[in-house]
Design an enzyme around this catalytic site. Structure first.
Site, short mmCIF file in Angstrom:
data_model
loop_
_atom_site.label_atom_id
_atom_site.label_comp_id
_atom_site.label_asym_id
_atom_site.label_seq_id
_atom_site.Cartn_x
_atom_site.Cartn_y
_atom_site.Cartn_z
N ASN A 89 74.62 28.65 75.32
CA ASN A 89 75.29 28.51 76.51
C ASN A 89 75.38 27.06 76.83
O ASN A 89 75.00 26.33 76.19
CB ASN A 89 74.24 28.93 77.72
CG ASN A 89 72.98 28.25 77.64
OD1 ASN A 89 72.41 27.98 76.51
ND2 ASN A 89 72.25 27.95 78.90
N MET A 90 76.39 26.84 77.78
CA MET A 90 77.14 25.65 78.12
C MET A 90 77.56 25.37 79.54
O MET A 90 78.09 26.57 79.96
CB MET A 90 78.45 25.79 77.27
CG MET A 90 79.37 24.28 77.43
SD MET A 90 80.53 24.18 76.31
CE MET A 90 81.71 25.37 76.74
N GLU A 91 77.15 24.44 80.03
CA GLU A 91 77.14 24.17 81.78
C GLU A 91 77.83 22.87 81.63
O GLU A 91 77.65 21.66 80.77
CB GLU A 91 75.92 24.28 82.26
CG GLU A 91 75.28 25.34 82.13
CD GLU A 91 73.73 25.29 82.72
OE1 GLU A 91 72.84 26.39 82.46
OE2 GLU A 91 73.00 24.30 83.05
N HIS A 102 78.54 31.57 78.58
CA HIS A 102 77.10 32.04 78.25
C HIS A 102 77.12 32.21 76.59
O HIS A 102 78.02 31.99 75.90
CB HIS A 102 76.96 33.45 78.70
CG HIS A 102 76.93 33.67 80.45
ND1 HIS A 102 76.43 34.52 80.99
CD2 HIS A 102 77.84 32.99 81.27
CE1 HIS A 102 76.65 34.33 82.41
NE2 HIS A 102 77.30 33.41 82.36
N GLU A 104 76.69 34.50 74.56
CA GLU A 104 77.03 35.52 74.11
C GLU A 104 78.71 35.26 73.60
O GLU A 104 79.30 35.55 72.78
CB GLU A 104 77.07 36.90 74.69
CG GLU A 104 75.45 37.39 74.87
CD GLU A 104 74.68 36.97 76.05
OE1 GLU A 104 74.09 37.65 76.42
OE2 GLU A 104 74.92 35.83 76.56
N CYS A 129 73.61 39.72 80.55
CA CYS A 129 73.80 39.77 82.07
C CYS A 129 75.10 40.69 82.18
O CYS A 129 75.67 41.14 81.13
CB CYS A 129 73.97 38.43 82.83
SG CYS A 129 75.36 37.73 82.12
N CYS A 132 78.04 39.33 80.64
CA CYS A 132 78.46 39.49 79.13
C CYS A 132 78.77 40.87 78.57
O CYS A 132 79.44 41.03 77.66
CB CYS A 132 77.06 38.76 78.48
SG CYS A 132 77.35 36.86 78.91
#
Length: 295
Positions: A89-91, A102, A104, A129, A132
């Protein structure tokens, strides 16, 4: 990131750690495992296919960039070639949460940008989720896709997403990752723009016709590309910038090293990524120049 991989090695079963260390600590490790390497790990560890994929998840999660949630998620997809691709994941600080990627999505786009035309299965830390599940339903292999979680039996994607809405409901026959080569060309001879055109020619945008691609150049000269991955449900679509940023992280590079960006879009598209691309890059580094071309 390397320290996280070392931590994962320290926590892994000894037989796995011993065999995996020379691979994941190599300077040229690209967050993938070949089918041959995976078979060698199976033999050396006596783990089952499922057990080994689950045991590898901490190594995928080591690539997570989660400065907001500090919640590190890993995912691993197996491409049609048999190669395994890590994702995480990347924010982004200072950017609205809709730009988040996300795990996935990360693993799938990683495989896509490295030439896969579909994925057989995906292994994830936590139950996917709804976002995804919908993203995966766009895939060329959605009907056959298997989902593996720790301590769970493998299930099909459509067991997680029954009565799914997807491309076919909108009259679209070709899925995300299907082999395609659009024929866009650009008169601008700038090398980074030409790389963005290459990404554009891989893109999937049957709903808005905003076929688009982006290229990022790093200070060391490396270039990473991202193609737009559109979704029948619209919101789970993955912009080309995010796809390119995923490639940067999974190559062991950092956002601090981004030197320039180029975005190319179809002039007949119904939307544009330009404003969001500019604002997200500005949050990372306001000095990154962005070239933009409509073709």
């Amino acid at each position: 990131m390397k320290s996280r991989i070392e931590q994962a090695l320290a926590s892994a079963p000894e037989a796995l750690s011993k065999q995996l260390a020379p691979i994941v600590l190599a300077d040229d490790f690209d967050a993938t495992l070949s089918a041959q390497q995976f078979e060698q790990l199976l033999s050396a560890t006596s783990l089952s296919d499922k057990e080994l994929r689950v045991a590898l998840l901490p190594f995928a999660a080591a690539y997570s960039y989660a400065p907001i949630s500090e919640f590190y998620v890993g995912a691993i997809v197996r491409g049609l070639s048999g190669r395994l691709y890590f994702g995480a994941n990347m924010e982004f600080f200072g950017v609205q949460l809709g730009q988040t990627v996300h795990a996935e999505q990360s693993a799938i786009s990683h495989a896509w940008m490295k030439g896969e035309h579909g994925v057989k299965d995906i292994t994830i830390n936590f139950s996917p989720c709804g976002h995804c599940r919908q993203f995966m339903n766009e895939l060329s292999t959605a009907k056959e896709l298997k989902v593996q979680l720790p301590e769970r039996d493998e299930k099909s994607l459509h067991e997680y997403l029954p009565e799914a809405f997807g491309p076919a409901d909108l009259g679209i026959e070709s899925g995300l990752m299907a082999e395609v080569k659009h024929q866009f060309v650009c008169d601008d001879k700038d090398a980074l723009i030409q790389q963005a055109v290459e990404a554009m020619n891989m893109s999937h945008a049957p709903y808005t016709n905003n076929l688009s691609g982006l290229a990022l150049e790093l200070a060391n000269g490396r270039v990473f590309k991202g193609a737009y991955a559109e979704n029948a449900a619209f919101n789970p679509s993955l912009p080309p910038l995010q796809v390119a940023l995923i490639q940067v992280l999974l190559a062991g590079e950092t956002f601090d090293s981004i030197k320039a960006a180029a975005l190319v879009e179809n002039s007949e598209g119904k939307i544009s990524h330009l404003a969001d691309t500019q604002s997200t890059l500005e949050a990372l580094n306001p000095d990154i120049p962005v070239s933009f071309v409509n073709v």
